[in-house]
Every structure is written in C-alpha cells, then in structure tokens.
Enzyme design. Structure first.
Site, PDB file in Angstrom:
ATOM      1  N   HIS A 143       0.827  -1.196   0.000  1.00  0.00           N
ATOM      2  CA  HIS A 143       0.000   0.000   0.000  1.00  0.00           C
ATOM      3  C   HIS A 143       0.870   1.259   0.000  1.00  0.00           C
ATOM      4  CE1 HIS A 143      -3.203  -2.807   1.265  1.00  0.00           C
ATOM      5  NE2 HIS A 143      -4.029  -1.903   0.749  1.00  0.00           N
ATOM      6  N   LYS A 147      -0.542   4.979   4.525  1.00  0.00           N
ATOM      7  CA  LYS A 147      -1.422   4.045   5.243  1.00  0.00           C
ATOM      8  C   LYS A 147      -0.881   3.807   6.646  1.00  0.00           C
ATOM      9  CE  LYS A 147      -3.753  -0.434   4.757  1.00  0.00           C
ATOM     10  NZ  LYS A 147      -5.092   0.143   5.015  1.00  0.00           N
ATOM     11  N   THR A 154      -7.491  -6.085   4.646  1.00  0.00           N
ATOM     12  CA  THR A 154      -7.759  -7.052   3.575  1.00  0.00           C
ATOM     13  C   THR A 154      -6.851  -8.268   3.687  1.00  0.00           C
ATOM     14  OG1 THR A 154      -8.482  -5.297   2.096  1.00  0.00           O
ATOM     15  CG2 THR A 154      -7.830  -7.378   1.071  1.00  0.00           C
TER      16      THR A 154
END
Length: 253
Positions: A143, A147, A154
């Site tokens: 990511h 983040k 997920t």
C-alpha cells in the site's frame, strides 16, 4: 432515492465517493461529517455526527476508528444503517460492532471491492486443495506510504478466510527477523510493504514442492472501494438490524 451521510467527507475517499454519488441518479449525499469544512461541498458539513439532524437512509464511514463509538451510538439512536469502511479496529471495537448489530444494521468489510470479495472465496477453495497437501501459505500486501495500519485489513481477511476453511490451524507470523529456525508448517506469513502511491496490491501464495500458485489482486484506483461502499449503502436501505458483509451485497445483485 438513497440518502447518504458521508462520514469523513473531505478525506481522499470521502471526496471520491462524493464524485461517484454525483453521477448516480439513485443516490444523494445529504450531509457530510468532517473536522474541516473546505466550503467545496454541495451538502452541509458538520464537525460532529451528533450535530447532524439531516434525515438519511445510510451512513458511509471512511474516517477513523476513534469515531466508532460515536458513530454506532448515532446509528442506533437515529435508526440509520451504517457502512463501516474504516480499518484498524481493536478487538474491543470489533466486539462493539457485533453488539451494535443487534440494535441497528451494520455492514463491515475489510475491503469494499468486488474483486477482493470474490478472491476471499477463491482462496478458500484453493486452500482446501493446496494447504491440505502441505503447501506453505504466504500473503504479501502493498500500500501507499500514508497508510497507518499494517498489515492491511484485507490481508487479515484473506488470512482468516484461509484459516477458517482449514479449521483454524494457522498461526499468523508478521516478522521472522528474530527467529533462527525453519518455517513451521502451521505458519501463515503476512508481509506488509509501504511505499509511493500504491493503491492496494495483495498476493496470496501457495508454495509447494516444485510449484507455486499465486492469486493476485491489484487496485489501480480507489474508485473500486468507493463504488462498493455506495452499493453497500443502497443495500442497507430499509434494514433495521443485522450484521452484513460485502458478500451479502454481491449475493443480492
């Protein structure tokens, strides 16, 4: 018309969803919740959810776990279903969500995309073949560098899906730097990469003797999550209680 309150309306996802809803003849954002009102919104923005008295059919939350208690209290009091898209909840907060679903309708998903929610089922089927034959299971997620939580919600959902399919035998391992030993067969490794502007990339790896099978999902735009959130809000309209997942939204379509 599906009337939506957008919690976190001036964040990246809030602005994305505002644009998506603007092009949707079946939905309308009637109010936003955000500490900052930049004046660009076409709907009223409130600093606190408790200050909002605008009637709505659902709330979409893309804010912060810190607001969960306030959000659920509002949902229960006003009888407005809520779509929880935020990640990084504690175990205590997850229990709070489950308890709230007795009094209001709550949809929570670690990932709102159609692709990921289909992948959750595919890796379960794969695990019953490959993990049962002794293949090692590893998950790598990537990511953007902004983040906050790691691993991603997920990645944990994918791990849980595999673990449940096999009867929950796996121990999740996030860091092997302090270990000087061979990999245990009951490890499920989860690795996080943070860098640049990566929207979201997940690989589920089944590594066996002489072959490797990888399931991959790449999100090229946050729009896939926004579209899923809007679909979830539409799905919740009229529902009074219950705990729902994106799988319920997919099954209803």
């Amino acid at each position: 018309m599906n009337r939506i309150i957008m919690c976190g309306c001036n964040g990246a996802m809030g602005r994305m969803i505002t644009g998506i809803v603007a092009d949707d003849p079946e939905a309308e954002i009637v109010a936003g919740i955000d500490m900052i009102d930049n004046g660009d919104n076409t709907y009223p923005v409130f600093a606190k959810l408790a200050d909002c008295s605008v009637p709505a059919d659902a709330i979409i939350d893309f804010s912060t776990p810190k607001l969960l208690t306030e959000l659920l209290a509002y949902s229960k009091e006003k009888k407005v279903p809520v779509v929880l898209c935020t990640t990084g909840y504690t175990e205590e907060q997850l229990a709070e969500i489950e308890a709230a679903a007795v009094e209001t309708a709550v949809l929570k998903s670690a990932n709102m995309s159609l692709g990921i929610n289909t992948l959750l089922k595919l890796v379960q089927d794969a695990a019953k073949v490959f993990a049962a034959e002794g293949y090692d299971v590893e998950i790598v997620e990537k990511h953007h560098n902004q983040k906050l939580d790691a691993p991603s919600g997920t990645a944990l959902a994918l791990a849980d899906s595999i673990n449940e399919a096999m009867g929950n035998p796996y121990e999740y391992v996030y860091d092997r730097s302090q270990r000087r030993q061979k990999r245990d067969k009951k490890e499920l490794g989860i690795s996080a990469v943070r860098g640049g502007t990566i929207v979201g990339d997940h690989d589920v790896i089944f590594a066996g003797k002489d072959e490797v099978i990888t399931f991959s999902h790449t999100a090229y735009s946050k729009a896939v999550f926004g579209k899923g959130a809007v679909a979830a809000a539409k799905f919740l309209k009229g529902k009074t209680t219950g705990r729902y997942e994106m799988a319920d939204v997919i099954a209803a379509n």
